[in-house]
Design a protein around this motif. Structure first.
Motif, PDB file in Angstrom:
ATOM      1  N   VAL A  89       0.839  -1.205   0.000  1.00 20.92           N
ATOM      2  CA  VAL A  89       0.000   0.000   0.000  1.00 20.92           C
ATOM      3  C   VAL A  89       0.873   1.254   0.000  1.00 20.92           C
ATOM      4  O   VAL A  89       0.410   2.334   0.356  1.00 20.92           O
ATOM      5  N   ASP A  90       2.134   1.139  -0.406  1.00 22.55           N
ATOM      6  CA  ASP A  90       3.000   2.313  -0.506  1.00 22.55           C
ATOM      7  C   ASP A  90       2.484   3.249  -1.596  1.00 22.55           C
ATOM      8  O   ASP A  90       1.853   2.822  -2.556  1.00 22.55           O
ATOM      9  N   GLY A  91       2.800   4.518  -1.434  1.00 25.70           N
ATOM     10  CA  GLY A  91       2.435   5.508  -2.440  1.00 25.70           C
ATOM     11  C   GLY A  91       0.966   5.877  -2.381  1.00 25.70           C
ATOM     12  O   GLY A  91       0.249   5.540  -1.450  1.00 25.70           O
ATOM     13  N   TRP A  92       0.532   6.613  -3.395  1.00 23.58           N
ATOM     14  CA  TRP A  92      -0.855   7.090  -3.423  1.00 23.58           C
ATOM     15  C   TRP A  92      -1.504   6.730  -4.761  1.00 23.58           C
ATOM     16  O   TRP A  92      -2.308   7.448  -5.321  1.00 23.58           O
ATOM     17  N   ASP A  93      -1.146   5.543  -5.255  1.00 31.36           N
ATOM     18  CA  ASP A  93      -1.696   5.008  -6.489  1.00 31.36           C
ATOM     19  C   ASP A  93      -2.737   3.957  -6.115  1.00 31.36           C
ATOM     20  O   ASP A  93      -2.445   3.006  -5.396  1.00 31.36           O
ATOM     21  N   PHE A  94      -3.965   4.136  -6.596  1.00 28.77           N
ATOM     22  CA  PHE A  94      -5.055   3.228  -6.250  1.00 28.77           C
ATOM     23  C   PHE A  94      -5.405   2.293  -7.398  1.00 28.77           C
ATOM     24  O   PHE A  94      -6.512   1.754  -7.438  1.00 28.77           O
ATOM     25  N   SER A  95      -4.482   2.083  -8.329  1.00 33.91           N
ATOM     26  CA  SER A  95      -4.802   1.282  -9.510  1.00 33.91           C
ATOM     27  C   SER A  95      -5.102  -0.179  -9.159  1.00 33.91           C
ATOM     28  O   SER A  95      -5.767  -0.873  -9.947  1.00 33.91           O
TER      29      SER A  95
END
Length: 265
Positions: free
Chosen positions: A29-35
């Protein structure tokens, strides 16, 4: 002779639950990418298009700051960055991710505790932006903005995704429901000496198509259900899994508001 009996519907549902939860609990769940949620959850987007609006202002700025950049994905989406571009972030995995993404674009990522003061001098930037800040330190934003500079932010509004939150935590008190009111943001910006030139709010439909999407979302957006783990909320997860399987996607509503403020001068 008879062969082994087929699994009962409840056994099959339990097996699906275990597989979906195990998958969502293991993914990064690192980062702010919800792909990862593509095909598993949907959310309406605000009509104003924050990333597009931010990119347009970046193209005209000389020095810009992105506060709480996450993994840097939104800032990196701007086709043109100012000659001097900085971003702040507090979570170490995101700092590394944002640095790898933004450094080749000439932007520096500064490790910051997300508490005042901002690690920059007075009047350092003619543009400050932030998408979904946990807290907005208006006096600090006003301090680092140059006269005539602009602050643009998309924030989470009141009672955002409360249908999901209350499934896990029960009814929220009135103080929680009143938090993050756009009018409170207007008052705080004006108290810091800024002129609010745009303020818009929308409620948007969110759908979770399987329980894995719920687990991933709560692991990533950690302030929704503080301290969330699968083990701590296993009964609520099982109940929600059965609800989704019997009734279809779980529907909630996010709240977003756009605020743009300028520093006189």
């Amino acid at each position: 002779m008879t062969g082994p009996s087929a699994p009962s519907p409840s056994d099959a549902s339990d097996a699906r639950f275990d597989a979906l939860v195990a998958e969502a609990a293991a993914v990064s769940v690192d980062g702010w990418d919800f792909s990862w949620l593509d095909g598993r959850a949907t959310e309406q987007r605000p009509s104003w298009g924050y990333a597009r609006a931010m990119a347009g202002r970046m193209a005209d700025a000389r020095a810009a700051l992105d506060i709480q950049t996450g993994g840097g994905e939104v800032l990196a989406s701007a086709p043109v960055l100012p000659p001097l571009t900085a971003a702040t972030e507090s979570w170490p995995p995101n700092i590394a991710r944002a640095t790898a993404l933004l450094h080749p674009r000439g932007a520096v990522v500064v490790a910051d505790s997300d508490e005042p003061p901002l690690p920059f001098g007075d009047h350092a930037f003619d543009l400050v932006v932030s998408r979904h800040p946990v807290a907005t330190w208006w006096a600090e934003i006003a301090r680092v903005l140059a006269p005539g500079g602009t602050y643009l932010s998309q924030e989470v509004g009141p009672e955002s995704v409360f249908e999901l939150i209350e499934h896990f935590l029960g009814p929220r008190p009135g103080t929680a429901r009143a938090a993050r009111d756009p009018q409170h943001a207007r008052a705080a910006a004006e108290a810091a000496g800024l002129d609010v030139v745009d303020l818009r709010a929308e409620r948007l439909r969110v759908e979770f198509l399987d329980i894995g999407a719920v687990v991933y979302f709560l692991r990533k957006v950690v302030w929704m259900v503080p301290g969330f783990t699968v083990e701590a909320y296993l009964p609520q997860l099982r109940t929600l899994h059965r609800k989704i399987e019997s009734e279809g996607p779980f529907v909630a509503h996010s709240a977003r508001f756009l605020i743009e403020a300028r520093k006189p001068g």
